[in-house]
Design an enzyme around this catalytic site. Sequence first.
Site, PDB file in Angstrom:
ATOM      1  N   GLY A 276      76.162 -40.536 141.043  1.00 11.13           N
ATOM      2  CA  GLY A 276      75.586 -41.742 141.633  1.00 11.13           C
ATOM      3  C   GLY A 276      74.112 -41.668 141.965  1.00 11.13           C
ATOM      4  O   GLY A 276      73.524 -42.689 142.350  1.00 11.13           O
TER       5      GLY A 276
ATOM      6  N   GLU B  96      78.851 -34.623 140.089  1.00  4.57           N
ATOM      7  CA  GLU B  96      79.168 -35.266 138.810  1.00  4.57           C
ATOM      8  C   GLU B  96      78.034 -36.198 138.370  1.00  4.57           C
ATOM      9  O   GLU B  96      78.243 -37.396 138.188  1.00  4.57           O
ATOM     10  CB  GLU B  96      80.459 -36.086 138.946  1.00  4.57           C
ATOM     11  N   PRO B  97      76.835 -35.675 138.220  1.00  2.29           N
ATOM     12  CA  PRO B  97      75.722 -36.556 137.869  1.00  2.29           C
ATOM     13  C   PRO B  97      75.784 -36.999 136.411  1.00  2.29           C
ATOM     14  O   PRO B  97      76.088 -36.200 135.529  1.00  2.29           O
ATOM     15  CB  PRO B  97      74.495 -35.665 138.091  1.00  2.29           C
ATOM     16  N   GLY B  98      75.532 -38.252 136.175  1.00  2.00           N
ATOM     17  CA  GLY B  98      75.435 -38.756 134.806  1.00  2.00           C
ATOM     18  C   GLY B  98      74.055 -39.353 134.612  1.00  2.00           C
ATOM     19  O   GLY B  98      73.180 -38.775 133.968  1.00  2.00           O
TER      20      GLY B  98
ATOM     21  N   ARG C  89      73.657 -53.635 130.148  1.00  2.00           N
ATOM     22  CA  ARG C  89      73.373 -53.567 131.591  1.00  2.00           C
ATOM     23  C   ARG C  89      72.640 -54.805 132.152  1.00  2.00           C
ATOM     24  O   ARG C  89      73.026 -55.307 133.204  1.00  2.00           O
ATOM     25  CB  ARG C  89      72.601 -52.286 131.932  1.00  2.00           C
TER      26      ARG C  89
ATOM     27  N   TYR D 235      74.964 -56.493 134.873  1.00  2.00           N
ATOM     28  CA  TYR D 235      74.621 -56.218 136.279  1.00  2.00           C
ATOM     29  C   TYR D 235      73.295 -56.850 136.699  1.00  2.00           C
ATOM     30  O   TYR D 235      72.844 -56.622 137.820  1.00  2.00           O
ATOM     31  CB  TYR D 235      74.467 -54.704 136.517  1.00  2.00           C
TER      32      TYR D 235
ATOM     33  N   CYS E 164      75.316 -64.340 119.857  1.00  2.00           N
ATOM     34  CA  CYS E 164      75.540 -65.770 120.121  1.00  2.00           C
ATOM     35  C   CYS E 164      76.056 -66.028 121.530  1.00  2.00           C
ATOM     36  O   CYS E 164      77.210 -66.448 121.712  1.00  2.00           O
ATOM     37  CB  CYS E 164      76.499 -66.320 119.082  1.00  2.00           C
ATOM     38  N   GLU E 165      75.250 -65.719 122.504  1.00  2.00           N
ATOM     39  CA  GLU E 165      75.557 -66.055 123.898  1.00  2.00           C
ATOM     40  C   GLU E 165      74.232 -66.277 124.605  1.00  2.00           C
ATOM     41  O   GLU E 165      73.294 -65.503 124.395  1.00  2.00           O
ATOM     42  CB  GLU E 165      76.280 -64.898 124.603  1.00  2.00           C
TER      43      GLU E 165
ATOM     44  N   TYR F 193      74.559 -45.215 130.212  1.00  2.00           N
ATOM     45  CA  TYR F 193      75.328 -46.466 130.120  1.00  2.00           C
ATOM     46  C   TYR F 193      74.692 -47.448 129.137  1.00  2.00           C
ATOM     47  O   TYR F 193      74.786 -48.651 129.309  1.00  2.00           O
ATOM     48  CB  TYR F 193      75.499 -47.084 131.520  1.00  2.00           C
TER      49      TYR F 193
END
Length: 441
Positions: free
Chosen positions: A241, A275-277, A314, A318, A367-368, A396
């Site tokens: 996180g 658990e770093p990503g 993303r 978000y 197409c959005e 991500y």
Amino acid sequence: MDYFHYRDGQLYCENVPVEALAHQYGTPLYVYSQATLLHHLHALQKAFAEANPILCYSIKANGNLSICRLLAEHGAGFDVTSGGELYRALRATPPKKKVPIVFAGVGKTDAEIRMALDADVLLFDVESEEELWTIGTIAQQMGRRAPVALRVNPDLPPKTHIKTDTSVKGVKFGLDIETVVEVAQAVVGHPGLQLLGLHMHLGSPIIKTEPYRLGADKAVHLIAQFRRQGHQIRYLNLGGGFGINYRRDEAPPAEAFAEVILPAVRATGCQLILEPGRFIVGNAGILVSTVLYRKSTGGKHYLIQDAAMNDLIRPTLYGSLHRVWPVRLPPGTPERPPVDMSVDPERANPFLDFPGSLRQDVVGPVCESGDFLAKDRPLPVLPRGALLAIFSAGAYGMSMASNYNSRPRPAEVLVTDATHRLIRRRETYADLICCEEGCLN
Ligand code: LLP
């Protein structure tokens, strides 16, 4: 801190011009910098050195085998959340090496549990009572005692985007802090389970350290209670996180996170797991695209380029911000997009205009109307064929990419100093239908 920089108006990844990569491999293209990946892994290793932590790189952030292999060669283990990620972790593990793997996720299937036991994972991070007893039963059937950590939801105030905050009351993750001690009591003497740790993942990305201090304090208290029950608690897993700089300097350095976490390690004497990503891979990757068309309508200016929401979801999902900047700067443009950090980063556009810029929406071919990579961004006026870099796309980005609109997913390239190599080939049209062809009657 990253190794993407402008030299004489041209964007470089380490010592390779990004333009050369785009010409060789085509666009959209993910470009990663090895030096940046290792810089961030080493920053965590250094900041937490006192605890000699097990750093389990979170594969969900970017599961490319070459990236995972590189990190494992430099001391990382893996955090996985599905059988598929476990498969990746095992394939990425360097030959003749065993790396620690932790397995989290609210919906582990029986087959995934068996697979993880076969793979001898270091810990299952357990998210519900029913899952706990299922793991116990399967382990017993296999003549094993499963090593487990209870994942607790510490019930903290909101700290990041609602879709990725995993430690507020009522989310689907973890066991309730009010009842987790009772659950631990029920594990005492279980023949298929060994309660060895406590797990907590607060959410992602988090750009304050305070939530970690609050979470770590609660963890210390719980571990003491588990131990009083007779459990040999060895591991404190505080998840991932850690936020990164999407804008410029908004995220605390690794040392700041260490400062609030290390006291809990000292207090418990536990082996620390993290658990770093995103922290490792986020700023190590850019997405490179090509401008296809310019268009003005309804008082808005659109820059239509060949990367889309299927390549980087993303912003759409978000509302997240990625800096977008030309790979080759038109004469007179500043070498870095100016950022006004004084504005509220959640609401206002943090980019300032500069002479010659035009506010543009950077959109893709999907197409959005929700298909955009950036909105209302002051950018130079760019010709067709110009290349764009979408920054901080290493985490991500590709791992959440899809084939929506039957768009082949991008290629991925890893740069090391002045060299580069393909680490995932571009998908072909044949790839798009390969799982269906055999089913056509
Ligand atoms: N551990 C657990 C149990 C997690 O659920 C996650 C992320 C991590 C570790 C790694 O978090 P990191 O260090 O990368 O922040 N797709 C979203 C992020 C979802 C994160 C899900 N879990 C995004 O693009 O922002």
